[in-house]
Scaffold this motif. Sequence first.
Motif, short mmCIF file in Angstrom:
data_model
loop_
_atom_site.label_atom_id
_atom_site.label_comp_id
_atom_site.label_asym_id
_atom_site.label_seq_id
_atom_site.Cartn_x
_atom_site.Cartn_y
_atom_site.Cartn_z
N THR A 288 150.49 140.70 51.54
CA THR A 288 150.63 140.37 52.96
C THR A 288 151.29 141.53 53.70
N ASP B 94 140.49 144.71 52.32
CA ASP B 94 141.50 143.88 51.66
C ASP B 94 140.98 143.56 50.26
N ASP C 45 146.70 144.42 45.17
CA ASP C 45 147.92 143.77 44.68
C ASP C 45 148.08 143.93 43.17
N HIS D 210 150.41 142.81 41.65
CA HIS D 210 150.96 141.55 41.15
C HIS D 210 149.92 140.41 41.11
N LYS D 211 148.68 140.70 41.48
CA LYS D 211 147.62 139.70 41.29
C LYS D 211 146.89 139.98 39.98
C1 LIG Z 1 146.61 137.06 47.71
C2 LIG Z 1 145.86 137.72 48.78
C3 LIG Z 1 146.52 138.23 49.90
C4 LIG Z 1 147.99 138.04 50.12
O1 LIG Z 1 148.72 138.77 49.17
P1 LIG Z 1 150.20 138.31 48.74
O2 LIG Z 1 150.54 139.31 47.70
O3 LIG Z 1 150.07 136.91 48.24
O4 LIG Z 1 151.06 138.39 49.94
C5 LIG Z 1 145.77 138.88 50.87
N1 LIG Z 1 144.45 139.01 50.72
C6 LIG Z 1 143.78 138.53 49.67
C7 LIG Z 1 142.30 138.71 49.58
C8 LIG Z 1 144.46 137.86 48.66
O5 LIG Z 1 143.79 137.34 47.62
#
Ligand SMILES: *Cc1c(COP(=O)(O)O)cnc(C)c1O
Length: 454
Positions: free
Chosen positions: A124, A224, A258, A260-261
């Motif tokens: 975010t 994104d 991310d 962390h994802k």
């Molecule tokens: C998870 C996600 C976000 C937000 O990221 P956070 O690390 O949860 O703040 C934004 N865009 C996409 C496509 C996401 O999957």
Amino acid sequence: MRKDPVPELLARATEALEAEFAALPGFEAEPGPGTGELAAVLKETARRLGENYPYFHPLYAGQMLKPPHPVARAAYALAMKINPNNHALDGGRASSAMEVEAVKEIAAMFGWKEFLGHLTSSGTFANLEALWMAGQLTPGRRIVGSEQAHYTHQRISGVLKLEFAGVAADERGRMNLNALEGELRKGDVGAVVATLGTTAMGAVDPLEEILTLKEKYGFRVHVDAAYGGYFGLIAQELDEPARRAYAAIGRADSIVIDPHKHGLQPYGCGCVLFRDPAEGRFYKHDSPYTYFTSKELHLGEISLECSRAGAAAVALWATQRLLPLVPGGNFAQGLAKGRRAAAELDRRLRGDARFDALAGGGPELDIVVWALHAADLRKASEQSRSVFDACARRGLHLALVQLPRSWLGPRDGAKNEEGTVTYLRSVLMKPEHEAWTGEIWERLSAATGEVMGG
Ligand SMILES: *Cc1c(COP(=O)(O)O)cnc(C)c1O
């Protein structure tokens, strides 16, 4: 369960770290509560943490939750001995250098050598920086994303006082190009957010076509890829449209990913990248507190956040050292396993009349969504919730998501009904999911039998 390797690894690494500072005179730490009291509090802490769903287990197949790699956990905990702050070189000398190196490796994955980028506390915040940059470069112009873009884009735009427009998505959750062009013709779009891996279903927006529209209309392209950024490493395993989108990612103006994802990191690790290093000029500030011990642009000068966890950079650096971001590597293979698990679950769902899969096609990445085949759509939504609960009682944790009803395609002679349906959703992002697809299917099938009868 296999013994957790982290405590032993951490003990050895801690000794090595303490040896680094062995020359310092010893000092007595302030006396506080004894280890007995600490142990009691930690035991209670463990009990409280047991109230979680088992996110680390393959039977947790619901939301986007993936355990950090043991090397990331150990490196993060090790860094806690120092607790570096990557705001400035004074606070995080070693960890800032490690951040620069780790971010360079991420950028290299997108083919970028000269760029501007840093870690953030989250996707975010990374997106906020990217849209803030868009606002600096094209002030007063609108931001456009698809209806399936992450909900925070609209909110971030509000914070930045930029107008946001959401355009329709097609029946596979990808941005509809005609709808996009309709917005572009109005002549006031400053930036388009293309999502590579939407949060709801892992859809990949047609980035190449969006970049072609950019030549005609002139706007910034922000990608994104918070969720899906790493899938470029296994592009050859993706379907054609997604493969083309990943091939074009290096032509974006900014990218968010991310760690962390999907990057095996603990929370607190997002990343924003800008293709043009000269955009760093917008970050200029003149804080009297930040000491300029280096002539190079330090990380605090190219970030909107002040304090940032140096430990997050340390964990990421160590993980990428062990598991380089290269096609065919161990990390890439892990992504491919989740992807195959999703394809297999989708295949089974399509072969079972109790379920309705998406008419547009199967998963583009490793997220599967499907509905229950019921007489009417209200009933289908109810049954999704019941199956979700019945699965949880069997130790299988799925997720629910509201998506357009029309994505199921025309059914049983019914007209193309408006509105949304509650779908079941499974994010199969752990490599272990591949070996567990059969078990997940058995439990889902039994739970569905309980709800629907037969
Ligand atoms: C998870 C996600 C976000 C937000 O990221 P956070 O690390 O949860 O703040 C934004 N865009 C996409 C496509 C996401 O999957």
